[in-house]
Design a protein around this motif. Structure first.
Motif, PDB file in Angstrom:
ATOM      1  N   LYS A 118      49.727  93.166  51.176  1.00  0.00           N
ATOM      2  CA  LYS A 118      49.585  91.715  51.336  1.00  0.00           C
ATOM      3  C   LYS A 118      48.468  91.190  50.441  1.00  0.00           C
ATOM      4  N   GLN A 119      47.377  91.923  50.356  1.00  0.00           N
ATOM      5  CA  GLN A 119      46.288  91.520  49.464  1.00  0.00           C
ATOM      6  C   GLN A 119      46.752  91.511  48.016  1.00  0.00           C
ATOM      7  N   ARG A 120      47.582  92.462  47.662  1.00  0.00           N
ATOM      8  CA  ARG A 120      48.097  92.514  46.291  1.00  0.00           C
ATOM      9  C   ARG A 120      49.035  91.351  46.004  1.00  0.00           C
ATOM     10  N   GLU A 121      49.849  91.013  46.988  1.00  0.00           N
ATOM     11  CA  GLU A 121      50.788  89.906  46.808  1.00  0.00           C
ATOM     12  C   GLU A 121      50.061  88.584  46.610  1.00  0.00           C
ATOM     13  N   ASP A 122      48.878  88.477  47.187  1.00  0.00           N
ATOM     14  CA  ASP A 122      48.109  87.241  47.080  1.00  0.00           C
ATOM     15  C   ASP A 122      47.412  87.093  45.736  1.00  0.00           C
ATOM     16  N   ARG A 123      47.475  88.156  44.911  1.00  0.00           N
ATOM     17  CA  ARG A 123      46.872  88.115  43.593  1.00  0.00           C
ATOM     18  C   ARG A 123      47.961  87.881  42.556  1.00  0.00           C
ATOM     19  N   SER A 124      47.723  86.959  41.661  1.00  0.00           N
ATOM     20  CA  SER A 124      48.716  86.678  40.622  1.00  0.00           C
ATOM     21  C   SER A 124      48.597  87.703  39.504  1.00  0.00           C
ATOM     22  N   GLY A 125      49.713  88.238  39.101  1.00  0.00           N
ATOM     23  CA  GLY A 125      49.739  89.177  37.989  1.00  0.00           C
ATOM     24  C   GLY A 125      49.113  90.519  38.287  1.00  0.00           C
ATOM     25  N   ALA A 126      49.101  90.942  39.528  1.00  0.00           N
ATOM     26  CA  ALA A 126      48.517  92.244  39.870  1.00  0.00           C
ATOM     27  C   ALA A 126      49.324  93.350  39.208  1.00  0.00           C
ATOM     28  N   PRO A 127      48.651  94.277  38.502  1.00  0.00           N
ATOM     29  CA  PRO A 127      49.385  95.359  37.828  1.00  0.00           C
ATOM     30  C   PRO A 127      49.982  96.324  38.829  1.00  0.00           C
ATOM     31  N   SER A 128      51.003  97.006  38.406  1.00  0.00           N
ATOM     32  CA  SER A 128      51.627  98.021  39.239  1.00  0.00           C
ATOM     33  C   SER A 128      51.845  99.261  38.365  1.00  0.00           C
ATOM     34  N   PRO A 129      52.002 100.445  38.915  1.00  0.00           N
ATOM     35  CA  PRO A 129      52.023 100.701  40.349  1.00  0.00           C
ATOM     36  C   PRO A 129      50.621 100.751  40.954  1.00  0.00           C
ATOM     37  N   PHE A 130      50.588 100.714  42.262  1.00  0.00           N
ATOM     38  CA  PHE A 130      49.340 100.813  43.003  1.00  0.00           C
ATOM     39  C   PHE A 130      49.398 102.072  43.847  1.00  0.00           C
ATOM     40  N   GLU A 131      48.365 102.903  43.749  1.00  0.00           N
ATOM     41  CA  GLU A 131      48.385 104.202  44.407  1.00  0.00           C
ATOM     42  C   GLU A 131      47.742 104.158  45.792  1.00  0.00           C
ATOM     43  N   ILE A 132      48.391 104.814  46.746  1.00  0.00           N
ATOM     44  CA  ILE A 132      47.847 105.027  48.083  1.00  0.00           C
ATOM     45  C   ILE A 132      47.543 106.515  48.192  1.00  0.00           C
TER      46      ILE A 132
ATOM     47  N   ARG B  62      40.085  95.131  50.453  1.00  0.00           N
ATOM     48  CA  ARG B  62      40.269  93.987  49.553  1.00  0.00           C
ATOM     49  C   ARG B  62      39.741  94.329  48.161  1.00  0.00           C
ATOM     50  N   ARG B  63      38.638  95.065  48.109  1.00  0.00           N
ATOM     51  CA  ARG B  63      38.112  95.494  46.815  1.00  0.00           C
ATOM     52  C   ARG B  63      39.135  96.395  46.114  1.00  0.00           C
ATOM     53  N   ALA B  64      39.683  97.356  46.839  1.00  0.00           N
ATOM     54  CA  ALA B  64      40.655  98.274  46.247  1.00  0.00           C
ATOM     55  C   ALA B  64      41.871  97.532  45.710  1.00  0.00           C
ATOM     56  N   ALA B  65      42.301  96.494  46.421  1.00  0.00           N
ATOM     57  CA  ALA B  65      43.494  95.744  46.016  1.00  0.00           C
ATOM     58  C   ALA B  65      43.319  95.070  44.662  1.00  0.00           C
ATOM     59  N   ARG B  66      42.081  94.902  44.228  1.00  0.00           N
ATOM     60  CA  ARG B  66      41.827  94.298  42.923  1.00  0.00           C
ATOM     61  C   ARG B  66      41.941  95.310  41.781  1.00  0.00           C
ATOM     62  N   TRP B  67      42.088  96.586  42.139  1.00  0.00           N
ATOM     63  CA  TRP B  67      42.126  97.620  41.118  1.00  0.00           C
ATOM     64  C   TRP B  67      43.467  98.359  41.156  1.00  0.00           C
ATOM     65  N   ASP B  68      43.467  99.687  41.038  1.00  0.00           N
ATOM     66  CA  ASP B  68      44.728 100.407  40.827  1.00  0.00           C
ATOM     67  C   ASP B  68      45.117 101.351  41.954  1.00  0.00           C
ATOM     68  N   GLY B  69      44.258 101.498  42.950  1.00  0.00           N
ATOM     69  CA  GLY B  69      44.590 102.402  44.037  1.00  0.00           C
ATOM     70  C   GLY B  69      43.533 102.370  45.114  1.00  0.00           C
ATOM     71  N   VAL B  70      43.907 102.876  46.288  1.00  0.00           N
ATOM     72  CA  VAL B  70      42.979 102.933  47.405  1.00  0.00           C
ATOM     73  C   VAL B  70      42.928 104.365  47.927  1.00  0.00           C
ATOM     74  N   VAL B  71      41.705 104.810  48.245  1.00  0.00           N
ATOM     75  CA  VAL B  71      41.490 106.122  48.837  1.00  0.00           C
ATOM     76  C   VAL B  71      40.891 105.892  50.220  1.00  0.00           C
ATOM     77  N   PRO B  72      41.724 105.675  51.224  1.00  0.00           N
ATOM     78  CA  PRO B  72      41.198 105.341  52.544  1.00  0.00           C
ATOM     79  C   PRO B  72      40.662 106.554  53.289  1.00  0.00           C
TER      80      PRO B  72
END
Length: 290
Positions: free
Chosen positions: A219-233, A184-194
């Motif tokens: 899904k976490q990103r969709e729940d945020r309004s105006g989330a920037p893209s792209p998001f890196e995995i 959830r923390r990662a979804a607030r930023w620009d990418g996730v390093v799992p």
């Protein structure tokens, strides 16, 4: 998918000149990034020399012109945000805006926190991480910052220059899947390093777990309004550079599952983890071709 090389900041790679050599070789061979560890102490790996990651990356920046550079990952909770903000902004300037900042709780916590008299309470460390990330983004703006938080206080401070990248460098956040809070923390930023409990550093992550993770983060990103893209995995592991077909079989399904970066790593328990020769050999074989 883009491809990076991952090295520790100890052993052979404690020397900035060695890291500069690695970075130049990676850029010449067609890789897209170089990421280094950020440790001050890691007793599991013995009494090896350690290099400061920002000095190592500065050497890499001066030896290259194209590849992305950053840490995987920086434990924000054990650093002073204002000093960290200056290190990242300086590297962003030296590199011409090529920094990616990756953050996490870090570890081993007994080594890197308790050994220096700091707390190992994961809740406190997570609070520091979140508060620190917020401060970093504000410092990088070049605008005045005032802040009164649980762990940090700032009184009308402006840190200049701002980062070259606007509004800031990309921020990736690491954490173990299937733990939900770091995702959830990662979804607030620009990418996730799992990281995966069933695939430690250097091992290929299970495709089914990657699919679950990607679905959850999206899904976490969709729940945020105006989330920037792209998001890196950002996934990683060790691939056989001398067997292109086998590499495609390993990474192809991960790309189809949503991975956007592949971070080439050494097996953490292997004897070659911090040795230059095998890392250079893999680099010179070039990134995977999908």
């Amino acid at each position: 998918m883009r491809f990076s090389v991952n090295i520790p900041n100890f052993g052979d790679f404690a020397d900035p000149r060695t890291v500069a050599k690695v970075a130049a070789a990676a850029e010449q061979a067609g890789w897209d990034g170089l990421f280094v560890w950020d440790h001050v102490l890691h007793r599991k790996h013995g009494d090896r020399p350690f290099g400061d990651p920002w000095m190592l990356l500065t050497a890499a920046a001066l030896a290259t012109s194209r590849i992305r550079l950053g840490t995987l990952v920086t434990p924000v909770a054990r650093r002073r945000p204002q000093q960290l903000a200056r290190q990242v902004a300086t590297l962003d300037a030296v590199s011409g805006g090529r920094v990616t900042f990756a953050a996490g709780l870090g570890g081993p916590v007994e080594d890197e926190y308790a050994s220096f008299g700091d707390t190992t309470d994961p809740k406190v460390l997570a609070e520091r991480l979140d508060e620190g990330l917020d401060l970093l983004q504000r410092y990088w703006s070049g605008k005045p910052v005032s802040h009164e938080g649980r762990h940090y206080e700032v009184r009308d401070v402006t840190l200049l220059p701002a980062t070259v990248q606007r509004p800031r460098p990309p921020v990736w956040v690491a954490g173990f899947w299937p733990n939900r809070p770091p995702m959830r923390r990662a979804a607030r930023w620009d990418g996730v390093v799992p990281l995966f409990t069933e695939a430690r550093h250097g091992h290929i992550p299970p495709v089914d777990q990657v699919r679950d993770l990607v679905s959850y983060v999206r899904k976490q990103r969709e729940d945020r309004s105006g989330a920037p893209s792209p998001f890196e995995i950002v996934l990683g592991g060790a691939t056989p550079g001398d067997d292109a077909a086998r590499t495609r079989d390993l990474i192809g399904p991960l790309a189809e599952a949503g991975a956007t970066w592949w971070d080439e790593r050494q097996i953490q328990t292997g004897e070659t983890l911090d040795r230059l020769t095998p890392v250079l050999r893999r680099i010179e074989q070039g990134p995977p071709v999908l």
